[in-house]
Motif scaffolding. Structure first.
Motif, PDB file in Angstrom:
ATOM      1  N   LYS A 209       0.937  -1.263   0.474  1.00 32.25           N
ATOM      2  CA  LYS A 209      -0.119   0.050  -0.127  1.00 32.25           C
ATOM      3  C   LYS A 209       0.821   0.958   0.021  1.00 32.25           C
ATOM      4  O   LYS A 209       0.211   2.262  -0.958  1.00 32.25           O
ATOM      5  CB  LYS A 209      -0.776   0.049   0.962  1.00 32.25           C
ATOM      6  N   ILE A 210       1.982   1.057   0.782  1.00 33.46           N
ATOM      7  CA  ILE A 210       3.058   2.529   0.990  1.00 33.46           C
ATOM      8  C   ILE A 210       3.417   2.133  -0.260  1.00 33.46           C
ATOM      9  O   ILE A 210       3.809   3.513  -1.216  1.00 33.46           O
ATOM     10  CB  ILE A 210       4.097   1.986   2.199  1.00 33.46           C
ATOM     11  N   LYS A 211       3.762   1.231  -1.085  1.00 33.49           N
ATOM     12  CA  LYS A 211       4.522   2.032  -2.942  1.00 33.49           C
ATOM     13  C   LYS A 211       3.567   1.623  -3.504  1.00 33.49           C
ATOM     14  O   LYS A 211       3.547   2.908  -4.717  1.00 33.49           O
ATOM     15  CB  LYS A 211       5.107   0.685  -3.311  1.00 33.49           C
ATOM     16  N   ASP A 212       2.106   1.364  -3.902  1.00 32.15           N
ATOM     17  CA  ASP A 212       0.945   1.427  -4.099  1.00 32.15           C
ATOM     18  C   ASP A 212       0.892   3.318  -4.341  1.00 32.15           C
ATOM     19  O   ASP A 212       0.044   4.116  -4.890  1.00 32.15           O
ATOM     20  CB  ASP A 212      -0.294   1.163  -4.327  1.00 32.15           C
ATOM     21  N   MET A 213       1.225   4.117  -2.761  1.00 31.78           N
ATOM     22  CA  MET A 213       0.637   5.798  -2.863  1.00 31.78           C
ATOM     23  C   MET A 213       2.531   6.392  -3.267  1.00 31.78           C
ATOM     24  O   MET A 213       1.829   7.309  -3.530  1.00 31.78           O
ATOM     25  CB  MET A 213       0.766   5.912  -1.341  1.00 31.78           C
ATOM     26  N   GLY A 214       2.979   5.916  -3.609  1.00 29.44           N
ATOM     27  CA  GLY A 214       3.762   6.442  -5.170  1.00 29.44           C
ATOM     28  C   GLY A 214       4.802   6.558  -4.431  1.00 29.44           C
ATOM     29  O   GLY A 214       6.603   7.586  -4.715  1.00 29.44           O
ATOM     30  N   PHE A 215       5.134   6.097  -2.816  1.00 29.91           N
ATOM     31  CA  PHE A 215       6.307   6.140  -1.884  1.00 29.91           C
ATOM     32  C   PHE A 215       7.418   5.664  -2.858  1.00 29.91           C
ATOM     33  O   PHE A 215       7.856   4.391  -3.415  1.00 29.91           O
ATOM     34  CB  PHE A 215       6.581   5.652  -0.195  1.00 29.91           C
ATOM     35  N   ASN A 216       8.925   5.903  -2.241  1.00 30.11           N
ATOM     36  CA  ASN A 216       9.734   4.359  -2.745  1.00 30.11           C
ATOM     37  C   ASN A 216      10.790   4.462  -1.754  1.00 30.11           C
ATOM     38  O   ASN A 216      11.196   2.995  -1.938  1.00 30.11           O
ATOM     39  CB  ASN A 216      10.993   5.400  -4.403  1.00 30.11           C
ATOM     40  N   LEU A 217      10.351   4.737  -0.552  1.00 25.86           N
ATOM     41  CA  LEU A 217      11.343   4.852   1.042  1.00 25.86           C
ATOM     42  C   LEU A 217      10.292   4.180   1.658  1.00 25.86           C
ATOM     43  O   LEU A 217       8.912   4.992   2.171  1.00 25.86           O
ATOM     44  CB  LEU A 217      12.537   6.228   1.275  1.00 25.86           C
ATOM     45  N   VAL A 218      10.440   4.020   3.051  1.00 23.34           N
ATOM     46  CA  VAL A 218       9.734   3.097   4.503  1.00 23.34           C
ATOM     47  C   VAL A 218      11.075   3.214   5.585  1.00 23.34           C
ATOM     48  O   VAL A 218      11.913   3.073   5.234  1.00 23.34           O
ATOM     49  CB  VAL A 218       9.156   2.030   4.068  1.00 23.34           C
ATOM     50  N   SER A 219      10.069   3.959   5.750  1.00 24.16           N
ATOM     51  CA  SER A 219      11.309   3.792   7.721  1.00 24.16           C
ATOM     52  C   SER A 219      10.344   3.737   8.863  1.00 24.16           C
ATOM     53  O   SER A 219       9.604   3.091   8.854  1.00 24.16           O
ATOM     54  CB  SER A 219      11.625   5.547   8.098  1.00 24.16           C
ATOM     55  N   THR A 220      11.559   3.165   9.724  1.00 17.65           N
ATOM     56  CA  THR A 220      10.953   1.625  10.944  1.00 17.65           C
ATOM     57  C   THR A 220      11.975   2.540  12.361  1.00 17.65           C
ATOM     58  O   THR A 220      13.183   2.689  11.741  1.00 17.65           O
ATOM     59  CB  THR A 220      10.887   0.577  10.542  1.00 17.65           C
TER      60      THR A 220
END
Length: 200
Positions: A40-51
């Motif tokens: 879902k994060i990728k589908d929103m157009g993001f290319n990075l996730v942080s944690t």
């Protein structure tokens, strides 16, 4: 693969790249839902996730660091790293030791505070700071335990760095350090901190 920074731009594989990220805390979501949320994060157009990677979560008992989900599926950091890689996102990790993140003791294990109260930050009168998880960051005992945590967590993270074909392109050490000092208007007056201050 090549990652660098030049003229206020990230350069990935010789190409200027705008990094657009979203936050996702694997330890707050059931493992079976990780890939769905990451997609879902990728589908929103993001290319990075942080944690965050909370030390308090992965070492509930002293000497029992779990990064592969042996004690809880949601402690399987290795599986999370694989999921991020499989979805095709880059990753920014925050392994602490101090993560804040609205966690108990800001991510510092409770057993460490209980076993070594001498690492706690102190007020001018010598009493402990009201936040039990606030430590003297340069205390040798604290740093010894941090070294043990880092050796374990980076033993895994290093395998997933960008230059190893993994998704990790950034690492942030600690998070919001000094925030509790600021909001309470109370610095750390422990002997170890004062000694460094005087020497400086």
């Amino acid at each position: 693969m090549m990652l660098s920074y030049h003229n206020e731009n990230f350069i990935i594989n010789q190409k200027e790249t705008f990094i657009w990220g979203g936050e996702f805390h694997y330890f707050r979501v059931r493992k079976c839902e990780w890939k769905d949320r990451l997609q879902k994060i990728k589908d929103m157009g993001f290319n990075l996730v942080s944690t965050y990677i909370p030390w308090i979560w992965h070492e509930k008992e002293e000497g029992q660091i779990d990064l592969e989900g042996k004690t809880s599926a949601e402690r399987d950091l290795k599986a999370f790293l694989e999921a991020v890689k499989d979805i095709g996102l880059w990753l920014l990790v925050r392994p602490g030791p101090y993560v804040m993140a609205e966690t108990v003791n800001s991510g510092i294990p409770e057993w460490l505070i209980e076993k070594h109260p001498e690492i706690r930050a102190q007020k001018e009168d010598g009493s402990y700071h009201q936040s039990s998880g606030l430590v003297s960051y340069m205390h040798k005992t604290y740093l010894r335990y941090v070294d043990h945590w880092y050796k374990a967590v980076f033993g895994l993270l290093s395998q997933y760095e960008y230059n190893q074909g993994g998704p990790i392109i950034m690492i942030q050490y600690d998070n919001e350090v000094g925030m509790f000092h600021w909001v309470t208007g109370q610095g750390d007056y422990s002997p170890v901190t004062l000694s460094y201050f005087k020497a400086y």
